[in-house]
Design a protein around this motif. Structure first.
Motif, PDB file in Angstrom:
ATOM      1  N   ASP A   1       1.145  -1.390   0.085  1.00  0.00           N
ATOM      2  CA  ASP A   1       0.032   0.085   0.297  1.00  0.00           C
ATOM      3  C   ASP A   1       1.003   1.089  -0.109  1.00  0.00           C
ATOM      4  N   VAL A   2       0.938   1.801  -0.938  1.00  0.00           N
ATOM      5  CA  VAL A   2       2.254   3.448  -1.369  1.00  0.00           C
ATOM      6  C   VAL A   2       1.687   3.821  -0.290  1.00  0.00           C
ATOM      7  N   LYS A   3       0.786   4.388  -0.718  1.00  0.00           N
ATOM      8  CA  LYS A   3       0.387   5.636   0.297  1.00  0.00           C
ATOM      9  C   LYS A   3       0.217   5.438   1.309  1.00  0.00           C
ATOM     10  N   ALA A   4       0.022   4.293   1.979  1.00  0.00           N
ATOM     11  CA  ALA A   4      -0.385   4.366   3.690  1.00  0.00           C
ATOM     12  C   ALA A   4       1.506   4.101   3.849  1.00  0.00           C
ATOM     13  N   ILE A   5       2.478   3.287   2.880  1.00  0.00           N
ATOM     14  CA  ILE A   5       4.575   3.690   3.550  1.00  0.00           C
ATOM     15  C   ILE A   5       4.398   4.806   3.694  1.00  0.00           C
ATOM     16  N   ARG A   6       3.932   5.417   2.551  1.00  0.00           N
ATOM     17  CA  ARG A   6       4.339   7.400   2.350  1.00  0.00           C
ATOM     18  C   ARG A   6       4.087   8.165   3.430  1.00  0.00           C
ATOM     19  N   SER A   7       2.750   7.679   3.612  1.00  0.00           N
ATOM     20  CA  SER A   7       2.287   8.575   4.891  1.00  0.00           C
ATOM     21  C   SER A   7       2.656   8.033   6.243  1.00  0.00           C
TER      22      SER A   7
ATOM     23  N   THR B   1       5.088   7.480 -11.503  1.00  0.00           N
ATOM     24  CA  THR B   1       5.073   6.000 -10.979  1.00  0.00           C
ATOM     25  C   THR B   1       4.257   5.507  -9.757  1.00  0.00           C
ATOM     26  N   VAL B   2       4.771   6.899  -8.640  1.00  0.00           N
ATOM     27  CA  VAL B   2       4.024   6.695  -7.222  1.00  0.00           C
ATOM     28  C   VAL B   2       2.201   7.518  -7.962  1.00  0.00           C
ATOM     29  N   LYS B   3       1.988   7.527  -8.288  1.00  0.00           N
ATOM     30  CA  LYS B   3       0.694   8.085  -8.420  1.00  0.00           C
ATOM     31  C   LYS B   3      -0.249   6.809  -8.869  1.00  0.00           C
ATOM     32  N   SER B   4       0.923   6.605  -9.493  1.00  0.00           N
ATOM     33  CA  SER B   4      -0.110   5.311 -10.275  1.00  0.00           C
ATOM     34  C   SER B   4      -0.469   4.104  -9.493  1.00  0.00           C
ATOM     35  N   TRP B   5       0.656   3.882  -8.345  1.00  0.00           N
ATOM     36  CA  TRP B   5       0.707   3.188  -7.433  1.00  0.00           C
ATOM     37  C   TRP B   5      -0.596   2.916  -6.982  1.00  0.00           C
ATOM     38  N   GLU B   6      -0.160   4.635  -6.066  1.00  0.00           N
ATOM     39  CA  GLU B   6      -1.434   5.332  -4.704  1.00  0.00           C
ATOM     40  C   GLU B   6      -2.468   5.395  -5.277  1.00  0.00           C
ATOM     41  N   SER B   7      -2.901   5.412  -6.568  1.00  0.00           N
ATOM     42  CA  SER B   7      -4.340   5.346  -7.215  1.00  0.00           C
ATOM     43  C   SER B   7      -4.878   3.821  -7.829  1.00  0.00           C
TER      44      SER B   7
ATOM     45  N   THR C   1       6.243  -4.526  -8.758  1.00  0.00           N
ATOM     46  CA  THR C   1       6.156  -5.323  -9.469  1.00  0.00           C
ATOM     47  C   THR C   1       8.284  -5.505  -9.317  1.00  0.00           C
ATOM     48  N   GLY C   2       8.256  -6.426  -9.343  1.00  0.00           N
ATOM     49  CA  GLY C   2       9.533  -6.618  -9.319  1.00  0.00           C
ATOM     50  C   GLY C   2      11.011  -6.377  -8.023  1.00  0.00           C
ATOM     51  N   LEU C   3      11.761  -6.008  -8.238  1.00  0.00           N
ATOM     52  CA  LEU C   3      12.569  -5.401  -6.934  1.00  0.00           C
ATOM     53  C   LEU C   3      12.040  -4.237  -6.650  1.00  0.00           C
ATOM     54  N   ALA C   4      10.749  -3.417  -6.390  1.00  0.00           N
ATOM     55  CA  ALA C   4      10.399  -1.979  -6.445  1.00  0.00           C
ATOM     56  C   ALA C   4       9.484  -2.766  -5.461  1.00  0.00           C
ATOM     57  N   ALA C   5       8.453  -3.637  -6.226  1.00  0.00           N
ATOM     58  CA  ALA C   5       7.776  -4.367  -5.355  1.00  0.00           C
ATOM     59  C   ALA C   5       8.174  -4.841  -3.080  1.00  0.00           C
TER      60      ALA C   5
ATOM     61  N   VAL D   1      11.117  -3.991  -2.680  1.00  0.00           N
ATOM     62  CA  VAL D   1      11.764  -3.241  -2.075  1.00  0.00           C
ATOM     63  C   VAL D   1      10.826  -2.014  -0.789  1.00  0.00           C
ATOM     64  N   LEU D   2       9.576  -1.897  -1.831  1.00  0.00           N
ATOM     65  CA  LEU D   2       8.574  -0.926  -0.615  1.00  0.00           C
ATOM     66  C   LEU D   2       7.814  -1.713   0.387  1.00  0.00           C
ATOM     67  N   LEU D   3       8.056  -3.065   0.261  1.00  0.00           N
ATOM     68  CA  LEU D   3       7.417  -3.552   1.360  1.00  0.00           C
ATOM     69  C   LEU D   3       8.958  -3.490   2.724  1.00  0.00           C
ATOM     70  N   THR D   4      10.318  -4.132   2.123  1.00  0.00           N
ATOM     71  CA  THR D   4      10.883  -3.764   2.956  1.00  0.00           C
ATOM     72  C   THR D   4      10.845  -2.173   3.563  1.00  0.00           C
ATOM     73  N   ILE D   5      10.588  -1.329   3.405  1.00  0.00           N
ATOM     74  CA  ILE D   5      10.176   0.341   3.679  1.00  0.00           C
ATOM     75  C   ILE D   5       9.315  -0.064   4.136  1.00  0.00           C
ATOM     76  N   GLU D   6       8.408  -0.859   4.342  1.00  0.00           N
ATOM     77  CA  GLU D   6       7.231  -0.569   5.677  1.00  0.00           C
ATOM     78  C   GLU D   6       7.548  -1.615   6.774  1.00  0.00           C
ATOM     79  N   GLU D   7       8.067  -2.423   6.237  1.00  0.00           N
ATOM     80  CA  GLU D   7       8.719  -3.072   7.929  1.00  0.00           C
ATOM     81  C   GLU D   7       9.669  -2.460   8.491  1.00  0.00           C
ATOM     82  N   GLU D   8      10.793  -2.013   7.453  1.00  0.00           N
ATOM     83  CA  GLU D   8      11.470  -1.059   8.406  1.00  0.00           C
ATOM     84  C   GLU D   8      12.020   0.061   7.507  1.00  0.00           C
ATOM     85  N   PRO D   9      11.506   1.072   8.472  1.00  0.00           N
ATOM     86  CA  PRO D   9      11.292   1.916   7.827  1.00  0.00           C
ATOM     87  C   PRO D   9      12.755   3.093   7.600  1.00  0.00           C
TER      88      PRO D   9
END
Length: 99
Positions: free
Chosen positions: A34-40, A59-65, A71-75, A77-85
């Motif tokens: 949930d990119v918007k939640a992570i960024r928030s 790209t960020v806007k399209s993920w949030e909407s 996908t791939g590495l971006a997915a 990295v985002l899940l890792t950021i969610e767990e480890e800000p």
């Protein structure tokens, strides 16, 4: 067995699985960030978030909407950021150092 027979066998197995007659031998489940939640949670703008991750704001806007999913590495990295800000903060600092 030739390729046609392999495909036919696979399709027959897929039909049996979809009917519930057979259980799938393996199943993959993927969590979509949930990119918007992570960024928030990080309290950063879309511009800063995109810059730190090395991608466009669009790209960020399209993920949030939910028009697209990371996908791939971006997915990963985002899940890792969610767990480890702290990872985000390290990436943001690197992008500032390069500027």
């Amino acid at each position: 067995m030739n390729m046609f027979d392999d495909l036919k066998s696979s399709l027959e197995e897929a039909v049996e699985i979809s009917k519930g007659d057979v259980k799938a031998s393996r199943q993959a489940n993927y969590k979509i960030a949930d990119v918007k939640a992570i960024r928030s949670q990080l309290q950063v703008s879309q511009v800063d978030f995109a810059h730190a991750l090395g991608m466009s704001v669009d790209t960020v806007k399209s993920w949030e909407s939910k028009r697209r999913n990371p996908t791939g590495l971006a997915a990963k990295v985002l899940l890792t950021i969610e767990e480890e800000p702290i990872l985000y903060h390290a990436l943001a600092q690197q992008s500032l150092d390069k500027a």
